[in-house]
Write an enzyme that holds these catalytic residues in place. Structure first.
Site, short mmCIF file in Angstrom:
data_model
loop_
_atom_site.label_atom_id
_atom_site.label_comp_id
_atom_site.label_asym_id
_atom_site.label_seq_id
_atom_site.Cartn_x
_atom_site.Cartn_y
_atom_site.Cartn_z
N LEU A 116 0.75 -0.96 0.00
CA LEU A 116 0.36 0.14 0.07
C LEU A 116 0.66 1.27 0.23
O LEU A 116 1.43 1.33 0.63
CB LEU A 116 -0.69 0.00 1.03
N GLY A 150 -0.08 4.43 -0.84
CA GLY A 150 -1.21 6.05 -1.55
C GLY A 150 -0.11 7.24 -0.55
O GLY A 150 -0.73 8.33 -0.84
N GLY A 151 -0.06 6.79 0.73
CA GLY A 151 0.15 7.50 1.22
C GLY A 151 0.79 8.74 1.22
O GLY A 151 1.95 8.81 0.92
N LYS A 191 4.97 9.06 1.37
CA LYS A 191 6.23 8.86 2.43
C LYS A 191 7.28 7.49 2.33
O LYS A 191 8.04 7.71 2.77
CB LYS A 191 5.33 8.60 3.42
N GLN A 203 -5.02 3.45 -6.78
CA GLN A 203 -6.15 3.45 -5.87
C GLN A 203 -7.10 4.39 -6.62
O GLN A 203 -7.23 5.12 -7.14
CB GLN A 203 -6.18 4.29 -4.41
N GLY A 235 -9.63 5.19 1.58
CA GLY A 235 -9.00 4.67 2.17
C GLY A 235 -8.34 2.89 1.85
O GLY A 235 -9.14 2.45 0.79
N HIS A 236 -7.67 1.93 2.55
CA HIS A 236 -6.76 0.94 2.70
C HIS A 236 -7.51 0.45 2.17
O HIS A 236 -7.22 -0.87 1.20
CB HIS A 236 -5.69 0.63 2.88
N ASP A 258 5.25 1.23 4.94
CA ASP A 258 6.39 1.84 5.92
C ASP A 258 6.40 1.32 6.44
O ASP A 258 6.77 1.37 7.60
CB ASP A 258 5.33 3.61 6.22
N LYS A 289 5.27 6.05 11.77
CA LYS A 289 3.69 6.88 11.24
C LYS A 289 4.20 8.19 11.78
O LYS A 289 3.20 8.91 10.84
CB LYS A 289 2.75 6.67 11.55
#
Length: 458
Positions: free
Chosen positions: A76, A78-79, A90, A155, A183-184, A214, A361
């Site tokens: 994942l 997408g952040g 990130k 996404q 959202g994931h 991450d 985070k």
């Protein structure tokens, strides 16, 4: 079609080229939101769970190898890391030695392919904001793409809705802020509407391992793959014992009404249930967001449900511009990937070690990862060298954003191998070769530069 707000939102999505499955999925949750659904899970409707440990699982070498040979890996990605002041993926953040998260992930995968003699494809689920930079960063790894499979899939995106009337927000100053990812939990919709779900099955892959980009502890472990394949479960999540740092986060439970395992997030917990949420002796396990699912089982459920998995709604309130609290309040309709545990009959949980859960985070987490608490060997897998992972609490006024954080550690992270905690109040800058031993607190009243080669001890 429903309300005018829904009609406008669906039209906006179609005009932007969003696939129909994603539009219909958004409409499903919009109607729930419109009818007052909050997604809350009251404490009196659930009970605690106990789960088995991967350390007790019996998996032969043959079973493990057969399983990893038919596994695909999804990260994942997408952040943007906006909570740390970033405006790009990130995963492009430097971890150490000039390597970003994506660099380490790519090298982990390439090493495991060679070690196990398997294809082990890596697929990034990017957002419309992370795709270009992330793919550019991976161009140096020419052997990373697997023939016949893309390196990424996107996404979906959906409109942010004004809190007052649930109509799509308009923000001409920066039209991108009118949109948000769902959202994931959107991974299942995205796999379906991109055709990737069918493609993976056609190419002989049986299961997928999904984790956050991450979390460098989340490697596609051969034994866990073997356990999952041997279990016959359609869906499983790796769980860890909660610690005080997890107290305010989500946890697993069992729903009393039907006995299904569920994942309750903080946003789904009523204020009067927050004490129970934080009771580590009652709710012992939290999610690593390391997830395994059977591809054919997913396809079967999606076919039965017309492409809408029906995950629990998460109503997330923000402002249009996250950096400006004076901008209009909006609602983001979200779902959590792990919440699918309640959709599949026979879903399982497995306890793993904390070495498979090293998320970043905040800059507190980043300091630990950049320090000597972990070593990164030739396999590029994190190896915890310290006896314990220290608790870090850096003053948010000076260290919250990566740019400010980097300014205050110009020579790199201090040694934290012998530290139990480091609390920094005020504006301190750290010199080269600083060591932290035991529990250390720096008082903001006397903030200054910590000289090179200083030993800070309790």
């Amino acid at each position: 079609m429903g309300s005018p707000g829904l009609a406008k939102a669906m039209a906006k999505m179609r005009d932007a080229g969003v696939e129909d499955v994603a539009v219909q999925t958004f409409a499903h949750y919009y109607r729930q939101l419109e009818h007052g659904e909050t997604g809350m899970i009251p404490e009196d409707t659930i009970e605690p769970v106990d789960i088995p440990s991967i350390s007790d699982a019996v998996v032969s070498d043959e079973e493990a190898h057969a399983a990893i040979s038919t596994t695909a890996v999804i990260k994942l990605n997408g952040g943007l890391g906006t909570s740390m002041g970033m405006d790009r993926a990130k995963s492009l953040l430097c971890v150490r030695k000039g390597l970003s998260f994506l660099d380490v992930i790519a090298r982990q995968i390439l090493h495991m392919r060679k070690k196990y003699d398997v294809r082990l494809p890596l697929l990034l689920m990017n957002s419309f904001r992370t795709s270009e930079d992330s793919l550019a960063a991976l161009e140096r790894y020419q052997d990373l793409p697997v023939e016949g499979l893309p390196l990424e899939f996107l996404q979906n995106r959906e409109p942010r809705l004004l809190v007052d009337d649930l109509t799509p927000v308009e923000w001409p100053k920066d039209p991108e802020l009118e949109w948000c990812p769902p959202g994931h939990g959107d991974i299942y919709t995205a796999l379906l509407d991109t055709g990737l779900l069918d493609l993976l099955i056609e190419q002989g892959y049986e299961r997928v391992f999904v984790s956050n980009s991450d979390n460098l502890g989340a490697v596609p472990d051969e034994k866990v793959a073997g356990w999952f394949a041997k279990s016959g479960a359609p869906f499983a999540i790796e769980a860890v014992r909660r610690t005080p740092s997890d107290r305010k986060g989500g946890h697993f439970a069992r729903r009393k009404s039907d006995g299904r395992l569920i994942l309750r997030e903080t946003a789904q917990t009523r204020d009067e249930d927050k004490v129970a949420l934080q009771d580590l002796s009652r709710h012992k396990y939290c999610s690593t967001n390391n997830i395994w699912f059977d591809l054919k089982a997913l396809k079967k459920v999606l076919d039965e449900r017309d492409g809408i998995l029906g995950l629990p709604l998460i109503r997330n309130e923000k402002t249009v511009d996250p950096s400006d609290p004076k901008t209009p309040k909006v609602v983001q309709i979200e779902t959590a990937m792990g919440a699918a545990i309640e959709v599949f009959e026979g879903s399982q949980l497995i306890e793993v070690g904390r070495d498979r859960f090293v998320p970043v985070k905040t800059t507190n987490d980043l300091l630990v990862l950049r320090s000597d608490v972990y070593d990164i060997g030739e396999d590029f897998v994190l190896d915890q060298i310290a006896d314990e992972v220290p608790f870090i609490d850096l003053d948010g006024d000076y260290y919250k954003y990566v740019a400010n954080f980097d300014e205050r550690f110009p020579e790199g992270a201090p040694s934290l191998r012998k530290a139990s905690s480091l609390t920094v109040n005020g504006d301190w800058t750290f010199g080269k070769g600083v060591q932290v031993i035991g529990a250390v607190e720096l008082d903001g009243a006397n903030a200054e530069r910590v000289a090179p080669a200083t030993v800070l001890s309790d």
